[in-house]
Write a protein that holds these residues in place. Structure first.
Motif, short mmCIF file in Angstrom:
data_model
loop_
_atom_site.label_atom_id
_atom_site.label_comp_id
_atom_site.label_asym_id
_atom_site.label_seq_id
_atom_site.Cartn_x
_atom_site.Cartn_y
_atom_site.Cartn_z
N VAL A 1 0.86 -1.31 -0.10
CA VAL A 1 -0.33 -0.07 -0.27
C VAL A 1 0.51 1.69 -0.27
O VAL A 1 2.03 1.17 1.04
CB VAL A 1 -1.38 -0.33 0.99
N ASN B 1 0.65 5.15 0.26
CA ASN B 1 0.10 6.43 0.70
C ASN B 1 0.51 8.06 0.27
O ASN B 1 1.65 8.24 0.06
CB ASN B 1 0.14 6.88 2.09
N THR B 2 -0.43 8.80 -0.93
CA THR B 2 -0.32 9.61 -1.58
C THR B 2 -0.25 10.96 -0.97
O THR B 2 -0.53 10.53 0.73
CB THR B 2 -0.89 9.94 -2.20
N ILE C 1 -6.03 12.36 0.20
CA ILE C 1 -5.18 11.32 0.27
C ILE C 1 -5.73 9.81 -0.13
O ILE C 1 -7.04 9.76 0.13
CB ILE C 1 -4.84 11.49 1.96
N LYS D 1 -5.16 5.79 -0.79
CA LYS D 1 -3.88 4.46 -0.49
C LYS D 1 -4.16 4.00 -1.79
O LYS D 1 -5.11 3.23 -2.81
CB LYS D 1 -4.30 3.91 0.71
N THR E 1 -3.37 0.49 -3.86
CA THR E 1 -2.63 -0.88 -3.54
C THR E 1 -1.45 -1.62 -4.65
O THR E 1 -2.56 -1.70 -6.01
CB THR E 1 -4.16 -1.48 -2.77
N ALA F 1 -8.95 7.68 0.94
CA ALA F 1 -8.60 7.63 2.03
C ALA F 1 -8.92 8.78 2.87
O ALA F 1 -9.95 8.82 4.52
CB ALA F 1 -7.49 7.94 2.97
N ASP F 2 -9.06 9.83 3.06
CA ASP F 2 -9.88 11.34 3.58
C ASP F 2 -9.54 12.78 2.53
O ASP F 2 -9.47 12.69 0.81
CB ASP F 2 -8.88 12.20 4.11
#
Length: 315
Positions: free
Chosen positions: A127, A129-130, A146, A148, A150, A218-219
């Protein structure tokens, strides 16, 4: 004396012999089932190789059921590669039923990639994360996202394929494009999955060393009102331009006024000359001149009186 000299030579010979001939390492290889000759071990010393590293790698691969020749290991070692990492990657690939040859693993290692980690990522996805990606919807509201990502390592593209930085950059570009095409920020907040689906459909893993399995948001947060800030900045710029033009017109008016005053002063300076010439030509008599001066004095007196009265009224 001769006996001590011979004994010293024998001791020196034994030290050099056991230093150049790794008998213990040869015995370990034989008991581990690795077939390597004593001459090969001695030759490694002269080629400035580490016999222990080569033999240990051969023992490890033999016990895992892999057939790797000492020539391949020596060649990779001399090329500056990490033979232990290559052997570990080949063992992991064998356990995971991944088709990986020694030549492929060596090429990946020499390319500067962690081949063992690549095999692990190929088996167990990773994974990524940006960072916070800011984009602006059509209504001018900024949206901060934000994600993720994979990914699974693509063994075939590890040599020459782009890395994680390219994946992050492409995903960020896709998010900016998707949010920018949305009519409003509310549309993005209500359906964040649309970003994932749109970005994933763009084939962002093309030419990279990874295969993108999923992109999860993610957000999502609301940022600045960029549209309003741009309008405010434009209004401020327009105001400054208008003020500059007004100042330019005022300066032109002052310059014109000063120019007219100069012309008046120049004209007044010619009056005495004109009067003198009129006297000479007989066009102006002395009584006419006195009457003109009386009129000028009377005019100045009236202006002075009217000014005093105006001051009294203001007071």
């Amino acid at each position: 004396m001769g006996k001590y000299f011979v004994a010293g030579l024998v001791v020196v010979f034994l030290i050099v012999f056991f230093t150049m001939v790794p008998i213990g390492l040869w015995v370990t290889a034989k008991f581990s089932g690795v077939n390597i000759s004593m001459a090969s071990l001695v030759a490694m010393r002269f080629r400035r190789l580490s016999p222990s590293k080569i033999v240990n790698a051969m023992i490890k691969s033999h016990q895992a059921g892999l057939d790797i020749s000492n020539n391949n290991l020596e060649s990779h070692y001399l090329s500056g590669g990490d033979i232990n990492q290559v052997v570990d990657a080949l063992i992991a690939a064998e356990r995971a039923n991944i088709d990986l040859s020694f030549e492929q693993a060596a090429a990946i290692d020499l390319a500067g990639r962690n081949v063992f980690e690549a095999v692990q990522v190929s088996v167990t996805p990773k994974v990524i994360n940006t960072p916070v990606i800011a984009a602006v919807a059509k209504n001018g509201i900024e949206v901060k996202v934000i994600a993720k990502v994979t990914v699974r390592a693509n063994i075939e593209r590890l040599v020459g394929g782009a890395g994680e930085e390219t994946i992050i950059a492409r995903v960020g570009e896709g998010i900016v494009t998707t949010v920018g095409s949305s009519e409003s920020h509310s549309e993005v907040l209500e359906n964040p999955d649309n970003i994932s689906e749109t970005v994933l459909s763009k084939g962002l893993d093309s030419g990279t060393a990874f295969e993108i399995l999923s992109i999860d948001i993610a957000d999502v947060d609301v940022g600045r009102n960029v549209g309003a800030e741009l309008q405010r900045d434009q209004a401020e710029a327009d105001k400054n331009i208008a003020q500059a033009k007004a100042e330019e017109r005022r300066a032109q008016a002052i310059a014109l006024e000063q120019e007219n005053r100069a012309k008046v002063v120049e004209a007044e300076s010619r009056i005495p000359i004109a009067i003198a010439k009129a006297f000479e030509e007989g066009n102006l008599g002395i009584m006419d001149y006195y009457n003109m001066e009386n009129i000028k004095s009377d005019t100045k007196m009236r202006e002075s009186i009217s000014g005093d009265i105006g001051d009294d009224i203001d007071g």
